[in-house]
Motif scaffolding. Sequence first.
Motif, PDB file in Angstrom:
ATOM      1  N   GLY A   1      -4.536 -55.034  48.269  1.00 27.57           N
ATOM      2  CA  GLY A   1      -4.187 -53.823  47.526  1.00 27.57           C
ATOM      3  C   GLY A   1      -3.283 -54.068  46.324  1.00 27.57           C
ATOM      4  N   LYS A   2      -3.053 -55.332  45.993  1.00 23.83           N
ATOM      5  CA  LYS A   2      -2.166 -55.649  44.866  1.00 23.83           C
ATOM      6  C   LYS A   2      -2.684 -55.074  43.557  1.00 23.83           C
ATOM      7  N   SER A   3      -3.974 -55.268  43.314  1.00 22.36           N
ATOM      8  CA  SER A   3      -4.536 -54.795  42.039  1.00 22.36           C
ATOM      9  C   SER A   3      -4.528 -53.282  41.964  1.00 22.36           C
ATOM     10  N   THR A   4      -4.695 -52.649  43.114  1.00 24.22           N
ATOM     11  CA  THR A   4      -4.643 -51.183  43.140  1.00 24.22           C
ATOM     12  C   THR A   4      -3.270 -50.703  42.693  1.00 24.22           C
ATOM     13  N   VAL A   5      -2.238 -51.369  43.201  1.00 20.31           N
ATOM     14  CA  VAL A   5      -0.883 -50.993  42.794  1.00 20.31           C
ATOM     15  C   VAL A   5      -0.714 -51.189  41.290  1.00 20.31           C
ATOM     16  N   ALA A   6      -1.238 -52.301  40.779  1.00 23.83           N
ATOM     17  CA  ALA A   6      -1.138 -52.563  39.335  1.00 23.83           C
ATOM     18  C   ALA A   6      -1.771 -51.438  38.530  1.00 23.83           C
ATOM     19  N   LYS A   7      -2.944 -51.004  38.954  1.00 20.69           N
ATOM     20  CA  LYS A   7      -3.646 -49.959  38.207  1.00 20.69           C
ATOM     21  C   LYS A   7      -2.946 -48.611  38.327  1.00 20.69           C
ATOM     22  N   LEU A   8      -2.324 -48.378  39.469  1.00 17.51           N
ATOM     23  CA  LEU A   8      -1.541 -47.145  39.600  1.00 17.51           C
ATOM     24  C   LEU A   8      -0.385 -47.159  38.608  1.00 17.51           C
ATOM     25  N   VAL A   9       0.244 -48.309  38.488  1.00 17.71           N
ATOM     26  CA  VAL A   9       1.416 -48.391  37.622  1.00 17.71           C
ATOM     27  C   VAL A   9       1.037 -48.179  36.155  1.00 17.71           C
ATOM     28  N   VAL A  10      -0.072 -48.743  35.716  1.00 12.76           N
ATOM     29  CA  VAL A  10      -0.443 -48.548  34.311  1.00 12.76           C
ATOM     30  C   VAL A  10      -1.223 -47.265  34.091  1.00 12.76           C
ATOM     31  N   GLY A  11      -1.494 -46.517  35.162  1.00 16.59           N
ATOM     32  CA  GLY A  11      -2.173 -45.244  34.994  1.00 16.59           C
ATOM     33  C   GLY A  11      -3.690 -45.362  34.890  1.00 16.59           C
ATOM     34  N   LEU A  12      -4.247 -46.505  35.285  1.00 17.65           N
ATOM     35  CA  LEU A  12      -5.701 -46.645  35.299  1.00 17.65           C
ATOM     36  C   LEU A  12      -6.298 -45.996  36.539  1.00 17.65           C
ATOM     37  N   LEU A  13      -5.471 -45.833  37.551  1.00 14.39           N
ATOM     38  CA  LEU A  13      -5.875 -45.101  38.747  1.00 14.39           C
ATOM     39  C   LEU A  13      -4.819 -44.044  38.973  1.00 14.39           C
ATOM     40  N   GLU A  14      -5.218 -42.954  39.584  1.00  9.32           N
ATOM     41  CA  GLU A  14      -4.240 -41.924  39.862  1.00  9.32           C
ATOM     42  C   GLU A  14      -3.915 -41.924  41.343  1.00  9.32           C
ATOM     43  N   ALA A  15      -2.647 -41.882  41.675  1.00  5.57           N
ATOM     44  CA  ALA A  15      -2.253 -41.847  43.076  1.00  5.57           C
ATOM     45  C   ALA A  15      -2.546 -40.460  43.637  1.00  5.57           C
ATOM     46  N   SER A  16      -2.974 -40.405  44.900  1.00  2.50           N
ATOM     47  CA  SER A  16      -3.226 -39.104  45.519  1.00  2.50           C
ATOM     48  C   SER A  16      -1.914 -38.472  45.959  1.00  2.50           C
ATOM     49  N   ALA A  17      -0.896 -39.263  46.095  1.00  5.09           N
ATOM     50  CA  ALA A  17       0.423 -38.735  46.462  1.00  5.09           C
ATOM     51  C   ALA A  17       1.468 -39.697  45.949  1.00  5.09           C
ATOM     52  N   GLY A  18       2.703 -39.230  45.910  1.00  6.08           N
ATOM     53  CA  GLY A  18       3.781 -40.116  45.491  1.00  6.08           C
ATOM     54  C   GLY A  18       4.014 -40.058  44.008  1.00  6.08           C
ATOM     55  N   GLU A  19       4.809 -40.956  43.518  1.00  5.42           N
ATOM     56  CA  GLU A  19       5.138 -40.914  42.111  1.00  5.42           C
ATOM     57  C   GLU A  19       5.282 -42.310  41.544  1.00  5.42           C
ATOM     58  N   VAL A  20       4.982 -42.417  40.266  1.00  7.53           N
ATOM     59  CA  VAL A  20       5.242 -43.645  39.544  1.00  7.53           C
ATOM     60  C   VAL A  20       6.201 -43.263  38.427  1.00  7.53           C
ATOM     61  N   ARG A  21       7.446 -43.694  38.545  1.00  7.58           N
ATOM     62  CA  ARG A  21       8.449 -43.332  37.552  1.00  7.58           C
ATOM     63  C   ARG A  21       8.745 -44.503  36.639  1.00  7.58           C
ATOM     64  N   ILE A  22       8.716 -44.235  35.365  1.00  8.63           N
ATOM     65  CA  ILE A  22       9.117 -45.241  34.396  1.00  8.63           C
ATOM     66  C   ILE A  22      10.292 -44.626  33.646  1.00  8.63           C
ATOM     67  N   ASP A  23      11.452 -45.251  33.753  1.00 14.83           N
ATOM     68  CA  ASP A  23      12.656 -44.686  33.128  1.00 14.83           C
ATOM     69  C   ASP A  23      12.864 -43.241  33.546  1.00 14.83           C
ATOM     70  N   GLY A  24      12.595 -42.952  34.800  1.00 13.78           N
ATOM     71  CA  GLY A  24      12.818 -41.600  35.297  1.00 13.78           C
ATOM     72  C   GLY A  24      11.713 -40.608  34.984  1.00 13.78           C
ATOM     73  N   ILE A  25      10.729 -41.001  34.177  1.00  6.70           N
ATOM     74  CA  ILE A  25       9.640 -40.072  33.863  1.00  6.70           C
ATOM     75  C   ILE A  25       8.517 -40.285  34.877  1.00  6.70           C
ATOM     76  N   ASP A  26       8.173 -39.237  35.610  1.00  2.96           N
ATOM     77  CA  ASP A  26       7.095 -39.352  36.593  1.00  2.96           C
ATOM     78  C   ASP A  26       5.758 -39.252  35.877  1.00  2.96           C
ATOM     79  N   MET A  27       5.028 -40.364  35.882  1.00  4.13           N
ATOM     80  CA  MET A  27       3.769 -40.401  35.136  1.00  4.13           C
ATOM     81  C   MET A  27       2.763 -39.375  35.638  1.00  4.13           C
ATOM     82  N   ARG A  28       2.830 -39.075  36.944  1.00  2.34           N
ATOM     83  CA  ARG A  28       1.814 -38.154  37.476  1.00  2.34           C
ATOM     84  C   ARG A  28       2.032 -36.730  37.018  1.00  2.34           C
ATOM     85  N   ARG A  29       3.244 -36.424  36.568  1.00  8.60           N
ATOM     86  CA  ARG A  29       3.530 -35.053  36.167  1.00  8.60           C
ATOM     87  C   ARG A  29       3.293 -34.817  34.678  1.00  8.60           C
TER      88      ARG A  29
END
Length: 325
Positions: free
Chosen positions: A46-74
């Motif tokens: 699942g390493k590559s999946t995590v990578a794609k979630l972080v760069v926004g190539l995949l969307e997480a069904s739950a949770g958050e990816v925050r970069i400098d406090g900005i939640d990418m999913r929002r």
Amino acid sequence: TFDVSRPWLNRVLERQPKAFLKAAQDITFAIDKGETFALVGESGSGKSTVAKLVVGLLEASAGEVRIDGIDMRRQTPSSAAMRDLRRRIQMIFQDPYASLNPRWRVDRIIAEPIRAFGLEHSRQAIAARVGELLELVRLHPRDGQKYPHEFSGGQRQRICIARALASRPEFLVCDEPTSALDVSVQAQILNLMRDLQDEFGLTYLFISHDLAVVRHMARRIGVMYLGRLVEIAASGDLFARPQHPYTRMLMEAIPDLTMSGRPRRAVEGEIPNPISPPSGCTFHPRCPLANDRCRREMPRLGRANAGSSTVACHAVEEGRADAGP
Ligand code: SF4
Ligand code: MG
């Protein structure tokens, strides 16, 4: 509003099989600015999946990816904040050829993000910046006139790094960036990446199946198994005192890691199908310490007694895992 798309990233994604549902779960980690955090695990972890979630190539069904406090999913994809995040986060892939358009000259490939993000406007300024980027990755500005197939694998990866740097990013997600390269070339690319990190204060999420590579690069390491993090530790602690039975198995499979003369042991057993994972601790079918509780109950990440490690293992929690190799 104009949405900056990432044509080359999308192209790479299209070539990859659709990620399965729940390919990664309960993944929580934070990366400090300027640090390298590595994720290691076998293929299918699942390493590559995590990578794609972080760069926004995949969307997480739950949770958050925050970069400098900005939640990418929002963020709406076309928002100014998202556009800026897409500039600041870039990705480097394992196969440098698949992500380079074979019909484009290298200068056009590297110029694409400069144009897309509107960083330079005149032809001359773009050409000058492309030349500068080629020199940064130790290629010659004249190499811009060639096509990707005219380069070796290592040189192509340099081109990918130049393109990734073109948008002046702060954060690079590197998914097995040297796994397709010869060992001698690997070291050159890794050293280049470290030099660039120092020069620009870059933050890396570094993904690899290769513990020796990860040890060379990362300050902290997360070990993944079947879509979950099973151990996170400072690099020194992980190698000196691996806690999770799976981490220990990985360490024992590395040749000459400790120069101890200890015989190298292969990683035992097959990685199960992530779509129907084993009950309880998903590692139990391969684990020498598994008991009934392990087969029933999923262990959660918790602090180990020793060092900086966080581990998801009942045996470690119960103190019945031995002190290490
Ligand atoms: Fe092994 Fe049990 Fe720990 Fe899982 S929880 S790694 S099966 S000892
Ligand atoms: Mg992968």
